[in-house]
Write an enzyme that holds these catalytic residues in place. Structure first.
Site, PDB file in Angstrom:
ATOM      1  N   PHE A  77       1.775  -3.372   3.807  1.00 56.87           N
ATOM      2  CA  PHE A  77       2.067  -4.719   4.287  1.00 56.87           C
ATOM      3  C   PHE A  77       3.504  -5.051   3.906  1.00 56.87           C
ATOM      4  CE2 PHE A  77      -2.521  -6.637   4.026  1.00 56.87           C
ATOM      5  CZ  PHE A  77      -2.877  -5.907   5.143  1.00 56.87           C
TER       6      PHE A  77
ATOM      7  N   LYS B  10      -8.681   8.221   2.444  1.00 61.90           N
ATOM      8  CA  LYS B  10      -9.291   6.892   2.328  1.00 61.90           C
ATOM      9  C   LYS B  10     -10.724   6.870   2.875  1.00 61.90           C
ATOM     10  CE  LYS B  10      -4.942   4.296   2.265  1.00 61.90           C
ATOM     11  NZ  LYS B  10      -3.960   5.380   2.573  1.00 61.90           N
TER      12      LYS B  10
ATOM     13  N   HIS C  40      -9.489   2.286   0.290  1.00 61.57           N
ATOM     14  CA  HIS C  40      -8.061   1.985   0.254  1.00 61.57           C
ATOM     15  C   HIS C  40      -7.728   1.408  -1.116  1.00 61.57           C
ATOM     16  CE1 HIS C  40      -4.081   1.140   1.182  1.00 61.57           C
ATOM     17  NE2 HIS C  40      -4.191   0.582   2.380  1.00 61.57           N
TER      18      HIS C  40
ATOM     19  N   GLU D  42      -0.526   5.297  13.627  1.00 60.51           N
ATOM     20  CA  GLU D  42      -0.252   6.562  12.947  1.00 60.51           C
ATOM     21  C   GLU D  42      -0.587   7.757  13.842  1.00 60.51           C
ATOM     22  OE1 GLU D  42      -2.111   7.011   9.100  1.00 60.51           O
ATOM     23  OE2 GLU D  42      -0.609   8.488   8.474  1.00 60.51           O
TER      24      GLU D  42
ATOM     25  N   CYS E 103       0.811  -1.215   0.000  1.00 58.88           N
ATOM     26  CA  CYS E 103       0.000   0.000   0.000  1.00 58.88           C
ATOM     27  C   CYS E 103       0.843   1.263   0.000  1.00 58.88           C
ATOM     28  CB  CYS E 103      -0.946  -0.038   1.186  1.00 58.88           C
ATOM     29  SG  CYS E 103      -1.866  -1.587   1.196  1.00 58.88           S
TER      30      CYS E 103
ATOM     31  N   HIS F 297      -1.926   8.278   6.098  1.00 57.87           N
ATOM     32  CA  HIS F 297      -2.238   6.991   5.468  1.00 57.87           C
ATOM     33  C   HIS F 297      -3.654   6.582   5.882  1.00 57.87           C
ATOM     34  CE1 HIS F 297      -1.347   3.202   3.539  1.00 57.87           C
ATOM     35  NE2 HIS F 297      -1.546   2.514   4.637  1.00 57.87           N
TER      36      HIS F 297
END
Lengths: 81, 421
Positions: free
Chosen positions: B409, B345, B350, B327, B176, B316
């Protein structure tokens, strides 16, 4: 007119985005800008939709659409369509 | 501690190795398939998640898809048959970006133009279809194009063909963070002198039953089946996972001096970039955000900024418990002056490999317009988060500097530092 002819037209226009005006009996895969990968994919679709095995080399070697249609017509008869 | 521009390194923003300019933007997202529509969608702050027919019967049947565009018509030409959907989205975004930059691929020096196109997964639907056909109909039913269509670098290759870009091309895969990694690498290619123009960004389209099921089984997706539009809610206390999206975004990068020499004002400057790796867990972020912090600090050093120089954070913010907790901790610790935070998002879902690039475009638009879009579905951040999240409506605020975070990931962390040109 066989059922094969409109099916070929459909595959060429819908999948390969060949302008309908270019699809004339004397056209070849080469003249339709169908490269070797496109012709191989075309053969897969023909097998999938018409059940006919084609040799993509044959299609590539300058055969016209008229000749390809005739070949597929014959093959369709032999597979019992 | 509170020093402004001119930091420990003594550099002004963007002076690290010559400023890199963003001169063109392209975006194809579920909230809009061009810059204007995308920005309007972000500003509206409403999630575009909805139930999808093709996902009926699987554990999570909603997602954010690019619906307002005839993708094949937008790609045009005779080659769409050989492109997986992520490639088509990438190509449309790349063309938009190049046109926006006022560049003509017929006129540029092909060997000096690079393409860096990050993709997280690639053409998985092509693979799945091929696997099913092999099993059900035999080898002759398998497309001879299966491999070149599904590989993640197919997008970089097709964009290079379409743009006649013959410089280096790369397809970074950092899950991502891929889109952000691509933009950082694009900057490197310019600074290192390998390219004069780089078209960089990310693309993804994996809204297939298999992939959605897999993410759902992992517990990564929101399960608000009764109200998909409320499902993506970054930084909310009751967030329960992300909503899968698809899309693409590309930017044109040039050295600022080159852009100005051809009479083009940059839309923003990419002042710095930083990357790091958690080396902690395949999917979970290191909970304290130490790895992510290293990426942010590297970007700050690269830009010649102190953390206090950062006036806005484009997070993010996935809407998962783990990411948003990590975060929030990171933002509180690294930016104690509480810069305003948004998280796109919430609106677009996402988009995996595209997300970092879409958010880079959003960040540039915030700098240009002086508008920070709100986080969708967020009334207030979870009480344990000391964040200044923009909620409910846009915040009008002149923003000189902003950082965009991307995490993937595998533990990949990327931070991009943008400033007004």
């Amino acid at each position: 007119m066989s059922e094969i002819h409109p099916r070929i037209n459909e595959v060429l226009t819908e999948t390969f985005k060949v302008p309908a005006a270019e699809i004339v009996p004397e056209a070849t895969m080469d003249s339709l800008e169908m490269d070797s990968l496109a012709v191989a994919e075309f053969a897969v679709i023909i097998k999938e939709t018409l059940g006919i095995d084609t040799d993509s080399d044959t299609l590539l070697k300058g055969a016209t659409l008229a000749e390809i249609t005739a070949f597929l017509d014959d093959a369709a008869v032999s597979v019992g369509r | 501690m509170t020093q402004r521009n001119g930091t420990a390194s003594g550099r002004e923003p963007g002076q690290g190795a010559g400023p890199v300019a963003v001169t063109g933007l392209g975006v194809v997202t579920p909230a809009g398939a061009d810059e204007r529509a995308f920005w309007a969608g972000l500003r509206a702050g409403r999630s575009v998640a909805r139930r999808r027919e093709e996902l009926a019967g699987i554990p999570v049947d909603f997602a954010c898809a690019v619906d307002d565009l005839d993708v094949d018509a937008a790609v045009g030409g005779r080659s769409v048959w050989r492109m997986a959907r992520f490639v088509k989205l990438a190509l449309i975004a790349a063309r938009q970006a190049v046109a926006d930059a006022g560049l003509d691929p017929a006129a540029w020096e092909p060997g000096r133009v690079g393409v860096v196109l990050g993709v997280g997964v690639g053409g998985v639907s092509v693979l799945v279809d091929g696997a099913l056909k092999l099993r059900e109909q035999g080898p002759q039913s398998v497309s001879p194009l299966l491999v070149p269509m599904m590989i993640p670098n197919a997008a970089a290759g097709e964009v290079a063909i379409a743009l006649k870009a013959q410089g280096p091309s790369l397809a970074p895969v950092t899950a991502c963070a891929s889109g952000a990694t691509a933009i950082a690498l694009g900057r490197d290619l310019l600074i290192g002198g390998q390219c004069d123009v780089v078209v960089a960004g990310g693309a993804e389209s994996v809204l297939t039953p298999l992939v959605v099921t897999a993410f759902a089984r992992m517990g990564a997706l929101s399960t608000r089946l009764d109200d998909p539009a409320s499902a993506s809610r970054p930084f909310a206390a009751d967030r329960d996972g992300f909503v899968l999206g698809e899309g693409a975004a590309m930017v044109v990068l040039e050295r600022e001096a080159d852009a100005r020499a051809r009479g083009r004002a940059p839309r923003a400057l990419l002042a710095g970039a930083g990357a790091s790796t958690d080396a902690y867990h395949p999917t979970a972020p290191e909970p304290h955000g130490r790895g992510a912090q290293a990426a942010v600090e590297a970007a700050l050093r690269d830009a010649g900024w102190s953390a206090y120089d950062v006036q806005h954070v484009n997070a993010h913010g996935t809407s998962t418990q783990l990411n948003d907790a990590m975060e929030a901790t990171l933002i509180e610790r690294v930016y104690p002056h509480r810069p305003p935070v948004t998280a796109p998002k919430g609106v677009v879902g996402h988009t995996l490999g595209a997300a970092g690039a879409i958010e880079a475009v959003a960040t540039v638009l915030t700098l240009e317009h002086g508008v920070i879009p709100p986080v969708a579905n967020l009334d207030a951040p979870a009480v344990e988060f000391e964040l200044d999240c923009v909620t409910k409506e846009c915040r009008r605020q002149r923003v000189e500097t902003a950082i965009s975070h991307s995490f993937g990931f595998g533990g990949h962390n990327v931070a991009l530092a943008f400033c007004r040109a």
